[in-house]
Design a protein around this motif. Sequence first.
Motif, short mmCIF file in Angstrom:
data_model
loop_
_atom_site.label_atom_id
_atom_site.label_comp_id
_atom_site.label_asym_id
_atom_site.label_seq_id
_atom_site.Cartn_x
_atom_site.Cartn_y
_atom_site.Cartn_z
N ILE A 103 0.85 -1.21 0.00
CA ILE A 103 0.00 0.00 0.00
C ILE A 103 0.88 1.25 0.00
O ILE A 103 0.66 2.19 -0.76
N LYS A 104 1.90 1.22 0.85
CA LYS A 104 2.81 2.36 0.97
C LYS A 104 3.47 2.67 -0.37
O LYS A 104 3.55 3.82 -0.79
N ARG A 122 1.37 4.13 -3.29
CA ARG A 122 1.07 5.57 -3.20
C ARG A 122 2.30 6.42 -3.53
O ARG A 122 2.29 7.62 -3.29
N GLN A 123 3.35 5.79 -4.02
CA GLN A 123 4.56 6.56 -4.36
C GLN A 123 4.76 6.58 -5.87
O GLN A 123 5.33 5.65 -6.44
#
Lengths: 312, 266
Positions: free
Chosen positions: B29-30, B33-34
């Motif tokens: 998820i992290k 989002r990048q």
Amino acid sequence: MKEEKQIVASLSGVTKKYGEITALRDVNLNVRAGELLAVLGPNGAGKTTAVRLMLGLTKPLSGQVAVFGRDPRIASARGCIGAMLQVAKVPETLKVKEHINLFRSYYANPLSLQTTLEAAGLESMKDRLFGALSGGQKQRVLFALAICGNPDLLFLDEPTVGLDITTRHLIWQQIRRLVQEGRTVVLTTHYLEEVDALADRVVVLNHGVIVAEGTSAEIKSRTAQRKIRCATRLRRSDIETIPEVSGVSEQESRMEILTSQVEPVLRELFLRDPSLAGLEVSNSTLEDAFLKIVETKTVETGSQPAQKEMTA
Amino acid sequence: MSSATIDMRQSPGASMFRVYLTEAKYEFIKTLRQPAYVIPTLTFPVIFYVMFGIVFGGKQAVGAVNLATYLLATYSAFGVIGASLFGFAVGVAMERGYGWLQVKRASPMPPLAYLAAKTTMAMIFSAILVTALFVIGTAFGGVHLSVGKFLGLAGTMIAGTIPFCALGLAIGCYSAPNSAPAVVNVLFLPLSFCSGLWLPIQLLPKFLQHAAPFLPPYHLGQLALQQIGFSGGHGMQHVAALAAFTVFFLLLAQRGFKRDDVSINA
């Protein structure tokens, strides 16, 4: 519940070096169950090293480190520990609740997400990305991560550094609550006000050695100095001849005299200068005591000016 | 992807499996989002493949297969290597350099969960990438690959992330947060080119062809080519070479990681 004096974490004869630099030298330190222990010291004193050792982040050159009787370098030995460390940057693309849920997953009996959010004052921002938070809010998230595992032992490395008053007081209040619940807290700080407000016991580190240990009242009385301030025509060299005087300094046309026996010094002062005025006598603060301890034990940095806020 | 509703009931004991799963889920998820990771990782191999394999490639053939099929294999390897290197090197360098890794290491998180999560993330991106290239090649490049061969390629590529995750880890353990992306680019692009991942290695100068076996990407490229039916030496040689590189990179990473302890401030 644990018995009062049980030792939950300890450094026994620990020496730690980083390359050529000795960070800790033969340190013995016991953390007892249910206490709030403050570790104080100027920059480079070894406070953070002591905490890093007890968290298993580094190993000592010699000596023993034990937390709940085990080596904290083993992940499972840290199951009852929470830690708030100084971090320059936290992954910014996770939401507050996601960060907390991830850390909750590491522990066997974590607090609920809701309880954690409430304790850290983060309910209204649980869906925000970490990167979108202010400095104080970020610090609250780090605090939330430290407590979300419902730990018995909590390490807080300068938890309120650079924080606004509201957040600082929120964290103080939560630290007090944690101790009331019977948890053990180890706190490093450079705010002496924080130590006075929170700590049961204080350990003062300097140059990798414990230079003082006791309650904050004991630390203060170790240097049972009181301060006399007055306007006088006497010269500094005159005052220094009074035997009970241990230090004189000139501050904005007033004299500041340190002594452990106020009365004989005052008698002598009035005798020598009947026109003496603007008299003020104060007890030394923890800060005075701290500076005194650090200065007297420090040969190398003896000429350093006294700072209002000591750095870590 | 249901990231919003997270199953987080209170359990009597944190099961190891769940810790690993949760770690991997949030890592994914992290990363998703990048954009700085997602966009280059997914689009660069696709753009290169379309350019060299489809637009310019046309009906050319390399040995028994057409160029579009040949380059499908090598650009899969190229993409997988990028996904692994960038994910690990940049992620580890930042998390290590900014002190976040210490917070995780101070928690009861099993250290292996951290590495497994990043590896899983690279594997997922690799699977997406290989599938995308396959679809594009089939639709526009005249690639005819059986499902079996495609699955063989995808499986090989997913497993092939491991040595490059190890290399990325090593880079991440030595680089400062700001310099890690540059270090990866300096290694990744020339290594890929010299290993014959951009253009068939047969088109490269002879000395580069001789040097290629010393480069890890070459071996992954050869394994990919074998999966699509282009014969290229013995598979086990390449697997053994990659395994040896993996061990070497992990030892290097460990050395770099230990170095931190000496330089940290008291």
